[in-house]
Write a protein that holds these residues in place. Structure first.
Motif, short mmCIF file in Angstrom:
data_model
loop_
_atom_site.label_atom_id
_atom_site.label_comp_id
_atom_site.label_asym_id
_atom_site.label_seq_id
_atom_site.Cartn_x
_atom_site.Cartn_y
_atom_site.Cartn_z
N LEU A 90 3.47 43.50 7.37
CA LEU A 90 4.66 43.31 6.55
C LEU A 90 5.91 43.24 7.41
CD1 LEU A 90 3.93 45.96 3.76
CD2 LEU A 90 3.54 43.49 3.64
N PRO A 91 6.92 42.53 6.95
CA PRO A 91 8.20 42.54 7.67
C PRO A 91 8.86 43.91 7.55
CG PRO A 91 8.42 41.34 5.60
CD PRO A 91 6.96 41.64 5.77
N LEU A 92 9.48 44.35 8.64
CA LEU A 92 10.18 45.64 8.67
C LEU A 92 11.67 45.38 8.81
CD1 LEU A 92 10.20 48.74 8.87
CD2 LEU A 92 9.89 48.49 11.35
N HIS A 93 12.43 45.83 7.82
CA HIS A 93 13.87 45.61 7.79
C HIS A 93 14.60 46.93 8.04
CE1 HIS A 93 13.31 41.58 5.94
NE2 HIS A 93 12.28 42.16 5.35
N THR B 155 20.82 47.45 0.36
CA THR B 155 21.43 47.08 1.63
C THR B 155 20.61 46.01 2.35
OG1 THR B 155 22.35 49.32 1.83
CG2 THR B 155 22.28 47.98 3.83
N ALA B 156 19.30 46.12 2.26
CA ALA B 156 18.41 45.17 2.94
C ALA B 156 18.10 43.94 2.10
CB ALA B 156 17.10 45.86 3.32
N ARG B 157 18.55 43.92 0.86
CA ARG B 157 18.11 42.88 -0.08
C ARG B 157 18.32 41.44 0.42
NH1 ARG B 157 18.99 42.72 -6.63
NH2 ARG B 157 17.81 40.80 -6.98
N TRP C 19 13.08 36.07 3.17
CA TRP C 19 11.77 35.92 3.79
C TRP C 19 11.87 35.51 5.27
CZ3 TRP C 19 7.59 37.83 1.52
CH2 TRP C 19 7.59 37.96 0.12
N ALA C 20 13.06 35.61 5.83
CA ALA C 20 13.23 35.29 7.25
C ALA C 20 12.67 36.44 8.10
CB ALA C 20 14.70 35.09 7.57
N THR C 21 12.27 36.13 9.31
CA THR C 21 11.79 37.16 10.23
C THR C 21 12.93 38.10 10.57
OG1 THR C 21 10.18 35.64 11.19
CG2 THR C 21 10.72 37.62 12.45
N PRO C 22 12.81 39.39 10.26
CA PRO C 22 13.93 40.31 10.51
C PRO C 22 14.16 40.56 12.00
CG PRO C 22 12.00 41.52 9.75
CD PRO C 22 11.66 40.06 9.63
N GLU C 23 15.38 40.97 12.32
CA GLU C 23 15.70 41.34 13.69
C GLU C 23 14.92 42.61 14.06
OE1 GLU C 23 17.71 39.75 15.85
OE2 GLU C 23 17.96 38.16 14.36
#
Length: 223
Positions: free
Chosen positions: A93-96, A191-193, A199-203
């Motif tokens: 999963l992506p981690l934001h 905040t992360a919404r 759906w972009a790859t998070p930093e």
């Protein structure tokens, strides 16, 4: 979208499962918030599993993980971030990552306050803080003594309300509102919404320690 939220930047361990409804709101399906200044590692995974069970959500149903990146004390903050990274990696999963003070400010924004000061306990008789306006963060995050912060806030920097750690809110002496004293599931996910919904790859997620850890290697103590 189903999101797992985690924060251990304050003495309160917070985790929850929220549903992000595109074009609509955020529904918190389950949440746990336990005040345990030194027990983060012992209870966090259990709280996460409790939230998943209560929400009726399997780990495979999750779409993203959001974690508060501080600022916060080294040990407690590391527990939450490492756990969030492990869940995200294991499930693909992506981690934001979000600033934990931003999450508290997000909750305070729902009260209609103008300029909002968020303060949390940094120990060593200091506070972590950030100042917010209607359009976002104006200053911080930073770490200072309450006296230095009060001096900086004089004049044009003065907030309309202060939220966060109750003891430090009272010490600063500013008006406060009935808002979250630590990051909540709703605040973290809100905040992360934008990042979650894109759906972009998070930093890469980077912790906001703001100062060196208390623990120092024996060879470095004299230096």
């Amino acid at each position: 979208m189903l999101v797992l939220a985690i924060d251990t930047s304050t003495p309160t361990v917070t985790t929850g499962v929220a549903e992000v409804i595109p074009g609509d709101g955020i529904v918190v399906r389950a949440e746990r918030a336990v005040d345990t200044p030194r027990g983060h590692a012992e209870i966090l995974t259990t709280l996460i599993l409790d939230c998943l069970t209560e929400a009726g959500v399997a780990r495979a149903d999750l779409d993203a993980v959001v974690v508060g990146c501080g600022p916060g004390p080294f040990t407690g903050l590391r527990v939450g971030m490492a756990t969030a990274a492990a869940f995200a990696d294991a499930l693909g999963l992506p981690l934001h990552g979000v600033c934990s003070l931003d999450a508290i400010a997000s909750d305070a924004a729902t009260t209609g306050a103008g300029r909002v000061l968020v303060v949390t306990d940094a120990r060593r008789r200091e506070v972590y803080w950030a100042l917010y306006g209607p359009d976002g963060r104006l200053a911080g995050p930073a770490v200072d003594t309450p006296a230095d912060l009060i001096e900086w806030l004089r004049g044009e920097q003065a907030p309309d309300v202060t939220v966060g750690s109750p003891d430090h809110v009272r010490l600063i002496g500013a008006q406060h509102v009935d808002a979250a004293t630590s990051p909540t599931t709703a605040g973290l996910v809100a905040t992360a919404r934008p990042s979650v919904e894109s759906w972009a790859t998070p930093e890469p997620v980077v912790p906001l320690y703001l100062r060196r850890p208390d623990a120092v290697a024996t060879a470095d103590r004299a230096r």
